[in-house]
Design an enzyme around this catalytic site. Sequence first.
Site, PDB file in Angstrom:
ATOM      1  N   CYS A 155      38.212 -81.860 -34.613  1.00 40.72           N
ATOM      2  CA  CYS A 155      38.956 -81.140 -33.576  1.00 40.72           C
ATOM      3  C   CYS A 155      40.210 -80.549 -34.189  1.00 40.72           C
ATOM      4  O   CYS A 155      40.869 -81.183 -35.012  1.00 40.72           O
ATOM      5  CB  CYS A 155      39.331 -82.093 -32.437  1.00 40.72           C
ATOM      6  SG  CYS A 155      40.186 -81.249 -31.087  1.00 40.72           S
ATOM      7  N   CYS A 166      45.787 -84.162 -31.689  1.00 42.31           N
ATOM      8  CA  CYS A 166      46.594 -85.105 -30.900  1.00 42.31           C
ATOM      9  C   CYS A 166      46.865 -86.331 -31.765  1.00 42.31           C
ATOM     10  O   CYS A 166      45.982 -86.790 -32.493  1.00 42.31           O
ATOM     11  CB  CYS A 166      45.857 -85.496 -29.617  1.00 42.31           C
ATOM     12  SG  CYS A 166      45.494 -84.061 -28.592  1.00 42.31           S
ATOM     13  N   CYS A 217      44.504 -89.630 -31.723  1.00 37.77           N
ATOM     14  CA  CYS A 217      43.057 -89.449 -31.614  1.00 37.77           C
ATOM     15  C   CYS A 217      42.374 -89.357 -32.978  1.00 37.77           C
ATOM     16  O   CYS A 217      42.783 -88.572 -33.829  1.00 37.77           O
ATOM     17  CB  CYS A 217      42.783 -88.180 -30.807  1.00 37.77           C
ATOM     18  SG  CYS A 217      41.052 -87.719 -30.777  1.00 37.77           S
TER      19      CYS A 217
HETATM   20  N1  SAH Z   1      39.445 -82.797 -26.276  1.00 34.76           N
HETATM   21  C1  SAH Z   1      39.247 -83.173 -24.943  1.00 34.76           C
HETATM   22  C2  SAH Z   1      38.048 -84.056 -24.722  1.00 34.76           C
HETATM   23  C3  SAH Z   1      37.777 -85.026 -25.792  1.00 34.76           C
HETATM   24  S1  SAH Z   1      39.032 -86.256 -26.082  1.00 34.76           S
HETATM   25  C4  SAH Z   1      40.476 -83.841 -24.383  1.00 34.76           C
HETATM   26  O1  SAH Z   1      41.396 -84.116 -25.139  1.00 34.76           O
HETATM   27  O2  SAH Z   1      40.490 -84.049 -23.178  1.00 34.76           O
HETATM   28  C5  SAH Z   1      38.268 -87.526 -25.163  1.00 34.76           C
HETATM   29  C6  SAH Z   1      39.169 -88.528 -24.504  1.00 34.76           C
HETATM   30  O3  SAH Z   1      39.402 -89.619 -25.374  1.00 34.76           O
HETATM   31  C7  SAH Z   1      40.482 -87.940 -24.088  1.00 34.76           C
HETATM   32  O4  SAH Z   1      40.862 -88.296 -22.802  1.00 34.76           O
HETATM   33  C8  SAH Z   1      41.343 -88.529 -25.147  1.00 34.76           C
HETATM   34  O5  SAH Z   1      42.605 -88.487 -24.738  1.00 34.76           O
HETATM   35  C9  SAH Z   1      40.749 -89.923 -25.341  1.00 34.76           C
HETATM   36  N2  SAH Z   1      41.188 -90.622 -26.553  1.00 34.76           N
HETATM   37  C10 SAH Z   1      41.357 -90.101 -27.767  1.00 34.76           C
HETATM   38  N3  SAH Z   1      41.857 -91.027 -28.614  1.00 34.76           N
HETATM   39  C11 SAH Z   1      42.010 -92.162 -27.904  1.00 34.76           C
HETATM   40  C12 SAH Z   1      42.501 -93.463 -28.209  1.00 34.76           C
HETATM   41  N4  SAH Z   1      42.936 -93.789 -29.424  1.00 34.76           N
HETATM   42  N5  SAH Z   1      42.513 -94.398 -27.222  1.00 34.76           N
HETATM   43  C13 SAH Z   1      42.064 -94.094 -25.995  1.00 34.76           C
HETATM   44  N6  SAH Z   1      41.607 -92.880 -25.643  1.00 34.76           N
HETATM   45  C14 SAH Z   1      41.568 -91.912 -26.588  1.00 34.76           C
HETATM   46 FE1  SF4 Z   2      41.006 -83.015 -29.848  1.00 34.70          FE
HETATM   47 FE2  SF4 Z   2      41.222 -85.649 -29.688  1.00 34.70          FE
HETATM   48 FE3  SF4 Z   2      43.181 -84.080 -28.777  1.00 34.70          FE
HETATM   49 FE4  SF4 Z   2      40.844 -84.206 -27.438  1.00 34.70          FE
HETATM   50  S1  SF4 Z   2      42.303 -85.886 -27.724  1.00 34.70           S
HETATM   51  S2  SF4 Z   2      42.044 -82.348 -27.987  1.00 34.70           S
HETATM   52  S3  SF4 Z   2      39.429 -84.446 -29.175  1.00 34.70           S
HETATM   53  S4  SF4 Z   2      42.528 -84.240 -30.937  1.00 34.70           S
END
Ligand code: SAH
Ligand code: SF4
Length: 378
Positions: free
Chosen positions: A124, A128, A131
């Site tokens: 991605c 973030c 993530c």
């Molecule tokens: N990119 C999109 C969808 C995929 S992310 C988005 O950001 O909404 C999928 C979900 O997993 C999102 O809600 C994200 O915030 C969550 N997520 C990512 N890393 C995480 C973590 N370490 N602990 C809990 N949830 C997490």
């Molecule tokens: Fe991408 Fe992860 Fe952010 Fe969703 S939460 S936009 S998958 S970096």
Amino acid sequence: MAYKPEKPSIHGETPETLGERLVAGGHPRYRAAQIFEWLYPKRVERPELMTNLPAPLRAWMDENYDFEATSLVLRKASSDVTQKILQRMRDGSLIETVIIRAPMEGVGQEKSRRTICISTQVGCAYGCKFCASGLEGWKRDLSIGEIVSQLVQVCRIEDKADPTRAAEGLASFDNIVVMGMGEPLANYENLLAALRIVNAPWGFGFGARRVTISTSGVVPKIFKLAEEPLGFRLAISLHGATNEVRNQIMPVNKKYPLEELIPAAKAFARKHGRMLTLEFILIEDINDSLDQAKRLAVIARELHAHVNLIPYNKVEGLPWVRPSLTRQERFVQVLRGLGVTATLRREKGHDIDAACGQLRLQTEKAEASGASPPPAAA
Ligand code: SAH
Ligand code: SF4
């Protein structure tokens, strides 16, 4: 860079596009309907299993189409209700698909409500800070066929657990959430084309209201999605109730800050007349203060949104910490006290690295270091 496979995926076709190719290949157009019958209700793996089709047509399909744009490499079941599935695509890239079972009273585990969480990209670009999917950046978008193939593979696994639905030709899941790896709205065209196939009567016939697309807040695409005739549900990954907090953990907020995101979310909700979900990962000392809870309540009320609180899931190499249970409870109580409907997710599948993108990352690292590849899926 876009990946060009040797053959197109059969799961990326519609009756129109397949019909055209059939005619160009010297076959009757009406065969398309028969082929879709084999692809979705019956979910066969190879053209040779399409027994009511003439042998030359089966050979033609074999030559011209890929029937396994994604294939299973690993299945990890958790002690609770989550199964994580790793699939490999033709270029070797890995994607994750998760099956979450919500136990229902009075029915066995095999009949429980099943939600499938699908990926839309390899990696991605949105980066973030909490993530795993964003850690190594963006590699590529999934094609239409790869997105649909992910679901077909999961159906094949689930058909074994619940043959009755398979026998009726129904999809073997109840809900789809587009919350796996990748930012769905950054692969908008392919995702929407795939979801139209999933929705079509000749596809899975799966209602748009049972599909939730999650976005980190790509504002122009939220407006675009609001104009789609199919009413998919929308979840917004908020994770911060002020620009200050969001800027710290979500780079997308610098481009589309809250003062742009909130009106886009409002426009979507108004258009479709239904509730949005706000996703909010709780991270200690980053966004779990009572002040954040109060500000989140204001936003949720303005949008008539439901809040889904997700305790942060540990990602190797990242410094963040999950707040204590007491702090999580306190946060949810503040929201509820201010009239917001909120759920605190008892996180599912912690023991199988359920946070977005973690299983893929670990497998890639193991493979890069020369460790043997994961065993084939059972
Ligand atoms: N990119 C999109 C969808 C995929 S992310 C988005 O950001 O909404 C999928 C979900 O997993 C999102 O809600 C994200 O915030 C969550 N997520 C990512 N890393 C995480 C973590 N370490 N602990 C809990 N949830 C997490
Ligand atoms: Fe991408 Fe992860 Fe952010 Fe969703 S939460 S936009 S998958 S970096």
